[in-house]
Design a protein around this motif. Structure first.
Motif, PDB file in Angstrom:
ATOM      1  N   LEU A 169     -11.136  -2.583  -3.439  1.00 51.74           N
ATOM      2  CA  LEU A 169     -11.176  -2.336  -4.734  1.00 51.74           C
ATOM      3  C   LEU A 169      -9.639  -1.874  -5.236  1.00 51.74           C
ATOM      4  O   LEU A 169      -9.541  -1.668  -6.385  1.00 51.74           O
ATOM      5  N   SER A 170      -8.680  -2.016  -4.458  1.00 48.80           N
ATOM      6  CA  SER A 170      -7.742  -1.196  -4.804  1.00 48.80           C
ATOM      7  C   SER A 170      -6.550  -2.374  -5.267  1.00 48.80           C
ATOM      8  O   SER A 170      -6.322  -3.081  -4.330  1.00 48.80           O
ATOM      9  N   PRO A 171      -6.083  -2.601  -6.456  1.00 50.56           N
ATOM     10  CA  PRO A 171      -5.067  -3.354  -6.849  1.00 50.56           C
ATOM     11  C   PRO A 171      -3.913  -3.459  -6.127  1.00 50.56           C
ATOM     12  O   PRO A 171      -3.201  -4.277  -5.720  1.00 50.56           O
ATOM     13  N   ALA A 172      -3.398  -2.158  -5.464  1.00 46.70           N
ATOM     14  CA  ALA A 172      -2.154  -2.019  -4.640  1.00 46.70           C
ATOM     15  C   ALA A 172      -2.427  -2.599  -3.586  1.00 46.70           C
ATOM     16  O   ALA A 172      -1.306  -3.252  -2.799  1.00 46.70           O
ATOM     17  N   ASP A 173      -3.522  -2.333  -2.884  1.00 50.92           N
ATOM     18  CA  ASP A 173      -4.071  -2.932  -1.515  1.00 50.92           C
ATOM     19  C   ASP A 173      -3.978  -4.444  -1.262  1.00 50.92           C
ATOM     20  O   ASP A 173      -3.787  -5.202  -0.571  1.00 50.92           O
ATOM     21  N   CYS A 174      -4.553  -4.796  -2.505  1.00 48.18           N
ATOM     22  CA  CYS A 174      -4.727  -6.256  -3.109  1.00 48.18           C
ATOM     23  C   CYS A 174      -3.407  -7.059  -2.967  1.00 48.18           C
ATOM     24  O   CYS A 174      -3.215  -8.031  -2.081  1.00 48.18           O
ATOM     25  N   ARG A 175      -2.337  -6.357  -3.548  1.00 46.80           N
ATOM     26  CA  ARG A 175      -1.065  -7.080  -3.558  1.00 46.80           C
ATOM     27  C   ARG A 175      -0.413  -7.011  -2.235  1.00 46.80           C
ATOM     28  O   ARG A 175       0.271  -7.969  -1.988  1.00 46.80           O
ATOM     29  N   GLN A 176      -0.731  -5.970  -1.549  1.00 49.06           N
ATOM     30  CA  GLN A 176      -0.088  -5.888   0.067  1.00 49.06           C
ATOM     31  C   GLN A 176      -0.928  -6.849   1.008  1.00 49.06           C
ATOM     32  O   GLN A 176      -0.087  -7.579   1.811  1.00 49.06           O
ATOM     33  N   ALA A 177      -2.238  -6.994   0.780  1.00 46.64           N
ATOM     34  CA  ALA A 177      -2.700  -8.018   1.464  1.00 46.64           C
ATOM     35  C   ALA A 177      -2.138  -9.425   1.245  1.00 46.64           C
ATOM     36  O   ALA A 177      -2.019 -10.314   1.985  1.00 46.64           O
TER      37      ALA A 177
END
Length: 97
Positions: A32-40
């Motif tokens: 649910l983290s937008p920052a983690d989604c970008r990193q993925a």
């Protein structure tokens, strides 16, 4: 339940070509983290580039192997084996009987 979920994640990630080291870093990311989604996304984009490079390398290898096989076929068993000569570094001094 959580262990099964993680195991499925690992198996899916491996199927997409991720190493265990890469999977370890992916497992730290939160859904649910937008920052983690970008990193993925960045990790997946890097994997796409890496796979593309491997494909190009494998295609060059396949072309080279096809050329060696064709050269061998044209020689019809006469003279030194072009395949083995190439694998020995192009010279004929290392030929095996």
């Amino acid at each position: 339940e959580e262990s099964l979920r993680r195991l499925k994640f690992i198996r899916h990630a491996q199927a997409y070509g991720f190493s265990l080291k890469e999977i370890k870093s992916l497992l730290k990311l939160k859904i649910l983290s937008p920052a983690d989604c970008r990193q993925a996304r960045r990790k997946v984009e890097a994997k796409v580039v890496q796979i593309g490079q491997k494909i190009e390398s494998m295609e060059r290898m396949a072309k080279s192997l096809k050329r060696m096989a064709e050269e061998c076929r044209r020689r019809g068993g006469k003279g030194p084996c072009p395949i083995l000569s190439r694998l020995y570094g192009g010279g004929h001094e290392h030929e095996k009987a």
